[in-house]
Design a protein around this motif. Structure first.
Motif, short mmCIF file in Angstrom:
data_model
loop_
_atom_site.label_atom_id
_atom_site.label_comp_id
_atom_site.label_asym_id
_atom_site.label_seq_id
_atom_site.Cartn_x
_atom_site.Cartn_y
_atom_site.Cartn_z
N TYR A 110 47.34 41.83 23.14
CA TYR A 110 46.59 42.87 23.84
C TYR A 110 46.28 44.04 22.90
N ALA A 111 47.27 44.42 22.08
CA ALA A 111 47.05 45.53 21.15
C ALA A 111 46.00 45.17 20.10
N ALA A 112 46.04 43.92 19.60
CA ALA A 112 45.06 43.50 18.61
C ALA A 112 43.65 43.46 19.20
N LEU A 113 43.52 42.98 20.44
CA LEU A 113 42.22 42.96 21.09
C LEU A 113 41.74 44.39 21.35
N ALA A 114 42.66 45.29 21.68
CA ALA A 114 42.29 46.69 21.91
C ALA A 114 41.64 47.30 20.68
N GLU A 115 42.19 46.99 19.51
CA GLU A 115 41.64 47.55 18.27
C GLU A 115 40.25 47.01 17.95
N CYS A 124 43.35 32.11 23.23
CA CYS A 124 43.31 33.43 23.87
C CYS A 124 42.01 33.71 24.61
N SER A 125 41.22 32.67 24.91
CA SER A 125 39.97 32.93 25.62
C SER A 125 40.23 33.49 27.02
N HIS A 126 41.43 33.23 27.55
CA HIS A 126 41.77 33.71 28.89
C HIS A 126 42.23 35.17 28.88
N VAL A 127 42.48 35.75 27.72
CA VAL A 127 42.97 37.14 27.66
C VAL A 127 41.81 38.08 28.02
N SER A 128 41.97 38.82 29.10
CA SER A 128 40.91 39.71 29.57
C SER A 128 41.05 41.08 28.93
N CYS A 129 40.08 41.93 29.21
CA CYS A 129 40.00 43.19 28.47
C CYS A 129 40.60 44.38 29.20
N GLY A 130 41.11 44.20 30.44
CA GLY A 130 41.60 45.35 31.20
C GLY A 130 42.73 46.08 30.52
N THR A 131 43.81 45.35 30.20
CA THR A 131 44.95 45.97 29.53
C THR A 131 44.58 46.50 28.15
N PRO A 132 43.81 45.74 27.33
CA PRO A 132 43.39 46.31 26.04
C PRO A 132 42.57 47.59 26.17
N ILE A 133 41.72 47.70 27.18
CA ILE A 133 40.95 48.94 27.35
C ILE A 133 41.89 50.11 27.62
N LEU A 134 42.87 49.90 28.52
CA LEU A 134 43.82 50.98 28.82
C LEU A 134 44.61 51.37 27.57
N THR A 178 36.72 47.09 42.94
CA THR A 178 38.04 46.48 42.72
C THR A 178 37.90 45.02 42.28
N ILE A 179 36.95 44.30 42.86
CA ILE A 179 36.72 42.91 42.45
C ILE A 179 36.35 42.85 40.98
N VAL A 180 35.43 43.72 40.57
CA VAL A 180 35.00 43.73 39.16
C VAL A 180 36.18 44.11 38.25
N ALA A 181 36.93 45.15 38.65
CA ALA A 181 38.05 45.61 37.81
C ALA A 181 39.17 44.58 37.73
N ALA A 182 39.49 43.93 38.86
CA ALA A 182 40.59 42.97 38.87
C ALA A 182 40.32 41.80 37.93
N VAL A 202 31.71 39.39 42.04
CA VAL A 202 32.49 38.35 41.36
C VAL A 202 31.81 37.95 40.06
N ALA A 203 30.48 37.76 40.12
CA ALA A 203 29.74 37.39 38.91
C ALA A 203 29.82 38.50 37.86
N ALA A 204 29.67 39.75 38.30
CA ALA A 204 29.74 40.87 37.35
C ALA A 204 31.12 40.95 36.70
N GLY A 205 32.17 40.75 37.50
CA GLY A 205 33.51 40.78 36.93
C GLY A 205 33.76 39.66 35.94
N ALA A 206 33.23 38.47 36.26
CA ALA A 206 33.45 37.33 35.37
C ALA A 206 32.67 37.44 34.08
N LEU A 207 31.50 38.07 34.13
CA LEU A 207 30.61 38.09 32.95
C LEU A 207 30.72 39.35 32.11
N ALA A 208 31.35 40.40 32.64
CA ALA A 208 31.33 41.70 31.95
C ALA A 208 31.86 41.60 30.52
N PHE A 209 33.07 41.09 30.37
CA PHE A 209 33.65 41.03 29.02
C PHE A 209 33.00 39.95 28.16
#
Length: 699
Positions: free
Chosen positions: A46-51, A71-81, A181-185, A225-232
């Motif tokens: 998560y830290a490496a993706l954040a950078e 790591c394709s499943h690693v999402s960007c929420g935690t790295p953004i924070l 919330t759907i997009v963020a989750a 749902v589509a926006a949340g899946a495609l954003a990152f």
């Protein structure tokens, strides 16, 4: 109390709301201190993706073939924070990150608690809130640089908003909130957006809205749902030119080999025919099966040597996994055990007599023992200090196991932020009530039992919560993975169902409610979740105002002080409205008051009238029967024997009248005085508010 807090709490008792906030705030601050910084092997990922989030060059360096596969499943929420936290000085990065996660979790639990209380008023909800907030299983993740905290909090917020939309009059802030919330989750766990959308879709289905409106909102859910899946993936494509969605890649191989680590000769032949790698050969599969590091190496070789893309790697690995799993007749049972484990049954998932290896080359007793130890390690209760673990993870020059080789690049910088806050307190401080000594299964059983009660007593709410639990179980049944860590987001569903189901099922709840109802002097008719201090809220299930025998079963004639009905009488026909008024008149004491508020048929605004007329475009207008005016409502009350005082109304000439009146005799939210739409002095929404007073000597 702030307007925002009043808005989410509705008109509930302020003391109850204050207790909710106080319990959550104090216990989250306590957990923030006693747990200190929490981490796992994948924290460095998560830290490496954040950078790399804002730099195409760094993101291309991050997404090497090995990280694409693993790591394709690693999402960007935690790295953004974490990225935002590292904008602060190093020593402030972890406190800021953890404080935000605790604040979000506290908000989610308070929102769920007050929502459950508005549906079924009970102090039980406070007890559940306190117990959950003291449990290490709930608190460990909010201090961790991992995705669990954000996933649970957003799941709980989404479920709560779905229930609120279904039960209470929906507001734009809640509709917008659930879409966001759907997009963020989805930025924390890719599947969560779909789970929340499924719950919200059921809420829209059960809501009493025109079908066109329901379909419009469901379409908006699909868009979210589509926006949340495609954003990152879209952001990643813009920075690197690589587009791929979260996929298991070669991870199907270890999952399948955990189930069948000794394939038959026929299965070996099929594996070789479908592209099984030369190393390790299928003929030599033994022991616990293929590890994730071996699967990563296989996937990378397929990409480099054969030019396969990530979807092609995933498809080949899935085909090989199907062969392995089909070769074991009882694979469905292993899948079921994995799904139970991922649903929170940490011990029961592998219950039964131990008769040799069943999964991962381990017997049932070995699996139960392993799960207990892993659970203790997961919730930071295994030992006092995890400082040696952190030094091993993040200070070593070699790549961190499981981090696809990216962890060592950021490990020292990450450890510099985490190390000052690693706790050395004894485990008992993290669990002052020894709640972790109880099996995790017990808390899961409470949640499932509460869910069952909700389905029986409040079917729409129960199904809205139950669809999330069912989808979670199905997901982990299909992928055949199980862990106490995977069950963590489901705690949101169990928390809400325990609150609501427990309040509905308490043995004394019915008797206490009947006792409170008999003692109540001031009553809200058709409350729909509305509560005020000093007033008892009723709905059609507890008091049908059209049935005189319902009144007689609770009270003697001429014994109640006041009745309040806000936007109820427009749902009656003229004849039913007269019956209801006569029933209220009989049971009011002399001098008692009936306060009615209804949509005003004299309002000069055509848009307002279209919104509230019978069959109009507003929420609930499809059930409106009469559009009352001050003249028709006054006559209705006079015919029943009331003395009448009109408090707020429009006259036939289009002039608005407002007389002084006290909320102590009945608070009307949708009035000139209290509707938030009128706060700047401009009249935007009003109701026809009128009092019927029973004469001291009834005529």
């Amino acid at each position: 109390m702030s307007p925002f807090i009043r808005k989410i709490g509705g008109s509930m008792d302020r003391r109850y709301l204050a207790w909710c906030i106080a319990i959550a705030a104090v216990l989250h601050l306590y957990a923030l201190v006693v747990f200190g910084s929490v981490f796992g092997i994948d924290s460095s990922v998560y830290a490496a993706l954040a950078e790399s989030l804002t730099s195409g060059e760094q993101m291309r360096a991050f997404y090497t073939p090995s990280t694409v596969v693993s790591c394709s499943h690693v999402s960007c929420g935690t790295p953004i924070l974490w990225k935002l936290s590292t904008l602060l000085p190093t020593k402030l990065a972890w406190p800021a990150f953890a404080l935000f996660q605790h604040a979000l979790a506290a908000f989610a639990t308070v929102l769920a608690t007050i929502t459950a209380h508005r549906i079924v008023p009970s102090r039980w909800h406070l007890a559940v809130l306190a117990l959950v907030s003291l449990h290490p299983y709930f608190q460990w993740a909010h201090n961790a640089l991992m995705s669990e905290s954000g996933a649970l909090s957003l799941m709980l917020i989404g479920l709560t908003l779905a229930v609120r939309i279904q039960v209470f009059a929906p507001r734009k802030i809640e509709i917008a909130g659930i879409l966001l919330t759907i997009v963020a989750a989805a930025q924390f766990r890719s599947y969560l957006g779909g789970f929340i959308a499924a719950a919200a879709g059921l809420s829209f289905f059960f809501a009493r809205w025109p079908w066109r409106q329901r379909f419009a909102y469901m379409a908006a859910l699909g868009g979210a749902v589509a926006a949340g899946a495609l954003a990152f993936p879209v952001q990643r494509y813009l920075l690197t030119g690589q587009f791929f969605l979260p996929q298991p890649g070669a991870n199907w191989l270890p999952v399948a080999s955990f189930i069948n680590w000794k394939p038959s000769p026929d299965a070996v032949a099929q594996l070789n025919a479908h592209g099984w790698p030369k190393e390790p050969p299928a003929e030599k599969l033994t022991g616990p099966g293929i590890g994730y590091d071996v699967a990563l190496d296989i996937g990378v070789r397929w990409m480099k040597e054969e030019g396969l893309t990530l979807p092609q790697v995933t498809e080949r690995a899935r085909a090989l996994a199907r062969i392995l799993i089909a070769d074991r007749p009882d694979a469905w049972l292993i899948r079921t055990r994995c799904a139970l484990l991922a649903s929170g049954f940490n011990g029961l998932a592998f219950a039964g007599p131990s008769r040799g290896p069943v999964y991962w080359d381990r017997s049932l007793s070995q699996l139960r023992s392993h799960n207990r130890k892993y659970y203790k390690r997961l919730i930071w209760m295994e030992k006092a200090s995890y400082r040696p673990d952190g030094e091993g993870y993040f200070k070593a020059a070699s790549p961190v196991p499981g981090s696809a080789g990216v962890g060592h690049r950021v490990g020292p910088r990450l450890w510099a932020a985490l190390e000052p806050y690693v706790s050395s307190l004894r485990p008992r401080w993290r669990d002052p009530l020894f709640l972790s000594s109880l099996p995790l299964d017990l808390w899961t059983i409470f949640g499932i039992a509460g869910l069952g009660v909700c389905i029986v007593r409040r079917p729409a709410i129960g199904l809205t919560l139950g669809v999330v639990a069912a989808l979670h179980f199905l997901l982990y049944f299909l992928i055949a993975l199980g862990s106490a860590r995977y069950s963590y987001p489901l705690l949101s569903c169990y928390f809400f169902s325990t609150c609501l189901g427990g309040a509905l099922a308490l043995p004394s709840a019915g008797k206490m409610e009947r006792w409170r109802r008999k003692r109540a002097k001031k009553l809200i008719l058709g409350a729909g979740g509305t509560t005020f201090t000093g007033w008892y809220a009723t709905d059609r299930e507890t008091l049908d105002v059209l049935k005189r025998e319902d009144f007689r079963s609770h009270w003697k004639a001429s014994s109640r002080d006041a009745f309040l009905a806000e936007h109820v009488w427009e749902h009656f026909t003229a004849d039913d409205a007269a019956i209801a008024v006569r029933n209220v008149f009989e049971f009011l004491r002399p001098g008692g008051r009936l306060r009615l508020a209804v949509p005003d048929g004299r309002n000069p605004d055509p848009q307002y009238l279209e919104h509230v007329r019978p069959g109009g475009s507003g929420p609930g207008a499809d059930d409106h029967k009469v559009l009352w005016t001050v003249e028709s409502l006054r006559q209705l009350l006079l015919d029943a024997g009331f003395q009448v005082v009109a408090l707020e109304y429009w006259d036939a000439a289009g002039h608005f009248h407002a007389e002084p009146w006290s909320s102590a005799d009945g608070h009307v939210r949708r009035s000139k005085r209290f509707d938030p739409r009128n706060q700047d002095g401009t009249i935007r929404y009003t109701s026809l508010v009128i009092d019927g007073i029973k004469p001291q000597v009834a005529s």
